[in-house]
Enzyme design. Structure first.
Site, mmCIF file in Angstrom:
data_model
loop_
_atom_site.group_PDB
_atom_site.id
_atom_site.type_symbol
_atom_site.label_atom_id
_atom_site.label_comp_id
_atom_site.label_asym_id
_atom_site.label_seq_id
_atom_site.Cartn_x
_atom_site.Cartn_y
_atom_site.Cartn_z
ATOM 1 N N HIS A 168 -9.222 1.894 -4.355
ATOM 2 C CA HIS A 168 -7.343 1.807 -4.448
ATOM 3 C C HIS A 168 -7.264 2.044 -5.607
ATOM 4 O O HIS A 168 -5.722 2.211 -6.153
ATOM 5 C CB HIS A 168 -7.361 0.317 -3.403
ATOM 6 C CG HIS A 168 -7.379 0.463 -2.327
ATOM 7 N ND1 HIS A 168 -5.959 0.464 -1.358
ATOM 8 C CD2 HIS A 168 -7.907 0.418 -1.319
ATOM 9 C CE1 HIS A 168 -6.382 0.425 -0.018
ATOM 10 N NE2 HIS A 168 -8.208 0.702 0.354
ATOM 11 N N ASP A 380 -2.694 2.948 -12.720
ATOM 12 C CA ASP A 380 -2.655 1.876 -11.026
ATOM 13 C C ASP A 380 -3.137 3.375 -10.680
ATOM 14 O O ASP A 380 -2.275 4.881 -10.474
ATOM 15 C CB ASP A 380 -1.256 2.182 -11.346
ATOM 16 C CG ASP A 380 -0.908 0.813 -10.080
ATOM 17 O OD1 ASP A 380 -1.942 0.323 -10.125
ATOM 18 O OD2 ASP A 380 -0.172 0.405 -10.926
HETATM 19 C C1 GDG Z 1 -3.396 -1.917 -5.357
HETATM 20 C C2 GDG Z 1 -3.824 -0.848 -6.144
HETATM 21 C C3 GDG Z 1 -2.294 0.809 -5.334
HETATM 22 C C4 GDG Z 1 5.995 -6.277 -5.667
HETATM 23 N N1 GDG Z 1 6.654 -7.514 -5.079
HETATM 24 C C5 GDG Z 1 6.554 -9.004 -4.391
HETATM 25 C C6 GDG Z 1 5.948 -7.551 -3.813
HETATM 26 N N2 GDG Z 1 5.745 -6.479 -3.680
HETATM 27 C C7 GDG Z 1 4.386 -5.724 -3.264
HETATM 28 C C8 GDG Z 1 4.690 -4.290 -2.941
HETATM 29 C C9 GDG Z 1 3.458 -3.534 -3.187
HETATM 30 C C10 GDG Z 1 2.513 -4.162 -3.296
HETATM 31 O O1 GDG Z 1 3.130 -5.189 -3.587
HETATM 32 C C11 GDG Z 1 2.063 -4.328 -5.156
HETATM 33 O O2 GDG Z 1 1.434 -2.293 -4.794
HETATM 34 P P1 GDG Z 1 0.861 -1.859 -5.872
HETATM 35 O O3 GDG Z 1 0.429 -0.652 -5.441
HETATM 36 O O4 GDG Z 1 2.070 -1.529 -6.957
HETATM 37 O O5 GDG Z 1 0.032 -2.507 -6.199
HETATM 38 P P2 GDG Z 1 -2.053 -3.253 -6.209
HETATM 39 O O6 GDG Z 1 -1.178 -4.562 -5.960
HETATM 40 O O7 GDG Z 1 -1.880 -3.234 -7.937
HETATM 41 O O8 GDG Z 1 -2.306 -2.505 -5.230
HETATM 42 C C12 GDG Z 1 -2.787 0.520 -6.768
HETATM 43 C C13 GDG Z 1 -2.599 -0.402 -4.204
HETATM 44 O O9 GDG Z 1 -3.590 -1.004 -4.197
HETATM 45 C C14 GDG Z 1 -2.592 0.139 -2.455
HETATM 46 O O10 GDG Z 1 -3.443 1.295 -2.518
HETATM 47 O O11 GDG Z 1 -1.388 1.857 -4.441
HETATM 48 O O12 GDG Z 1 -2.975 0.404 -7.936
HETATM 49 O O13 GDG Z 1 -4.057 -1.506 -8.026
HETATM 50 O O14 GDG Z 1 3.706 -3.126 -2.228
HETATM 51 O O15 GDG Z 1 5.583 -3.781 -2.173
HETATM 52 N N3 GDG Z 1 6.309 -8.226 -2.392
HETATM 53 C C15 GDG Z 1 6.809 -9.382 -1.989
HETATM 54 N N4 GDG Z 1 7.625 -10.156 -2.473
HETATM 55 C C16 GDG Z 1 7.826 -9.517 -4.065
HETATM 56 O O16 GDG Z 1 8.337 -9.827 -4.829
HETATM 57 N N5 GDG Z 1 6.887 -10.122 -0.839
#
Ligand code: GDG
Length: 489
Positions: A168, A380
């Site tokens: 990921h 990312d």
């Molecule tokens: C890893 C990789 C890759 C955010 N703020 C709140 C909240 N979120 C949720 C979002 C989103 C998730 O958290 C964050 O996903 P990301 O993709 O931005 O980042 P990582 O957690 O680092 O994920 C990344 C991912 O895996 C999938 O393959 O894209 O690059 O690092 O879904 O909605 N959720 C809630 N409250 C918030 O304030 N409930």
């Protein structure tokens, strides 16, 4: 379709102790869970992972969480030392910073590697206990890169037809990867899977370059589509599978009355202002201080933004037990204080800062209610926030400022305003450009981005990975009765 076994560091829920014999079960948030849960619920299968608490797993609350899942759950227990050395240690103090090109943040403590292998071995045990020869085994992410190696060391992988892995996070270029003391052992371990999936073309290129440079016995066969590596009499396929989101669930959620009301409340809180949204887990890879500095520079250079733009920065607490994350939070707090101290007036506070997780409706209301999303990770794997913002823009407006180093940039680059997150002045200019962008241009760009996010959604991601995986690996050999007994006990 064969039985699907998903293996990831964490289960889709976490247990947490709230006092003696009092437990809470919290559903995990984030990309992996929202991608895989609907698939397992629909077609059944098994999820192997850690429930998030060190030590013994409490029977009662765990059994209840397991019953509610709707598919089979197999827990892996970790002791406190294992959590510290495997999870906080090797996974999050070595691999995470290195794979995000932040080698100076790495702590190459030798004991961590030992713990990493041992815990991967534990996950392999769980696989052996529940897998059957025809199952599709899908291992996720950087915590579990050694699982196939331990399965092959024990000889059981001969009987497993499809052993697949998806990373990921990004895969770094050779010059950075080669700093890893275990570079050769780790690549050897990854080459024990039959299919390796990465987020972007760039990650695939980096991985293939590392294989060429480090694994001299591996033969890389250039191909269109899935790449092929021949190694130790086996064939390994490598491809990019950009993860998507459940577009409809964001779009429908954003349309709901509750979200509309909250979004409206948000808009009236900042009258005559355009709101700029940042929302990230607390992590140094997300570029939060750089973003704050860019906003500060934009306010310094462009007076038209003063009193007319607000930055809403949500930071979701994460890994706060690691000292570096704690220091990092202090840095963010100081920057917010500095900007608000310098620029605020009696009627305008430039940065609205929330250090907490928002509930889903609130998050959607922020996506819906904010005019500009400012998504600027230093690096990312994908970044789902960028895609979720687009899916939630049901009026087909809004501007996305996006780091060129987010995996999502590969798909959204013509229409997002791409920035280098290390270039503070360029980011400040992008804020101004977004602020001044005409309604017509906003709509044209957002419409196209929404089409990409809708078409390349999470379900097509799962399908394409499973499809690629169903053609790899050896057909299971005829399994003797004795060997069959080693599975599915
Ligand atoms: C890893 C990789 C890759 C955010 N703020 C709140 C909240 N979120 C949720 C979002 C989103 C998730 O958290 C964050 O996903 P990301 O993709 O931005 O980042 P990582 O957690 O680092 O994920 C990344 C991912 O895996 C999938 O393959 O894209 O690059 O690092 O879904 O909605 N959720 C809630 N409250 C918030 O304030 N409930």
């Amino acid at each position: 379709m064969n039985h699907l076994i998903v293996v990831s560091n964490r289960l889709p829920f976490a247990l947490d102790s709230t006092g003696e014999d009092l437990w809470t079960v919290t559903p995990a948030v984030g990309g992996l869970v929202s991608a895989i849960e609907p698939v397992l619920r629909e077609r059944g299968g098994t999820w192997i992972g850690w429930p998030g608490i060190a030590g013994e797993i409490p029977e009662e609350p765990f059994a209840e969480a397991r019953r509610n899942a709707g598919y089979k759950i197999v827990p892996v227990a970790l002791s406190e030392t294992e959590r510290d050395e495997f999870y906080y240690g090797y996974s999050n103090e070595v691999i995470w910073p290195l794979f995000h090109d932040l080698q100076n943040f790495c702590n190459f403590e030798p004991a961590y590697w030992q713990a990493y292998k041992e815990v991967n071995n534990r996950y392999a045990d769980a696989i052996v206990r529940c897998a059957h020869p025809d199952d599709f085994i899908w291992v996720h992410d950087y915590h579990l890169m050694y699982v196939a190696e331990t399965l092959r060391e024990r000889g059981v992988s001969r009987d497993l037809s499809r052993l697949t892995f998806f990373l990921h996070i990004p895969f770094p270029p050779y010059d950075i990867f080669s700093k890893l003391p275990q570079q050769q052992r780790l690549l050897h371990a990854l080459l024990q899977f039959d299919l390796l999936g990465f987020q972007t073309r760039r990650d695939v290129r980096n991985f293939m370059q590392c294989v060429r440079r480090v694994m001299l016995d591996a033969k890389v066969v250039p191909r269109r589509g899935l790449q092929l590596i021949r190694f130790e009499k086996r064939e390994i396929r490598v491809g990019h599978f950009p993860i998507g989101i459940d577009f409809n669930s964001f779009e429908n959620g954003a349309r709901s009355d509750a979200v509309e009301q909250r979004a409206q409340r948000l808009r009236v809180t900042f009258p005559a202002c355009q709101s700029i949204l940042g929302s990230d887990r607390l992590d140094y890879s997300k570029g939060i201080p750089e973003r704050l500095r860019a906003f500060r520079t934009a306010l310094e250079l462009h007076s038209e933004l003063r009193g007319r733009a607000v930055l809403i920065q949500i930071v979701v607490p994460s890994r706060v037990e690691i000292p570096r994350y704690h220091e990092f939070k202090n840095r963010i707090d100081r920057l917010v204080g500095d900007i608000n101290g310098r620029f605020s007036t009696s009627t305008w506070l430039p940065v609205q800062y929330h250090f907490r997780s928002l509930d889903r409706d609130d998050l959607l209301a922020h996506y819906r209610g904010c005019d500009i999303a400012f998504v600027t990770p230093l690096k990312d794997g994908m970044n789902l926030v960028a895609k979720e913002y687009c899916a939630s823009r049901i009026e087909e407006d809004g501007v996305l400022i996006l780091s060129q180093f987010a995996g999502a940039a590969e798909q959204l680059k013509p229409d997002a305003l791409l920035v280098n997150p290390y270039d503070i002045e360029q980011m400040a200019d992008a804020i101004l450009k977004a602020f001044r962008m005409s309604e017509a241009e906003r709509k044209a760009r957002m419409k196209r981005m929404r089409r990409v996010v809708r078409d390349e959604n999470v379900f097509s991601w799962v399908d394409s990975f499973l499809k690629a995986g169903s053609n790899v690996g050896s057909r299971p050999q005829r399994v003797s009765k004795r060997r069959r007994a080693t599975f599915a006990r």
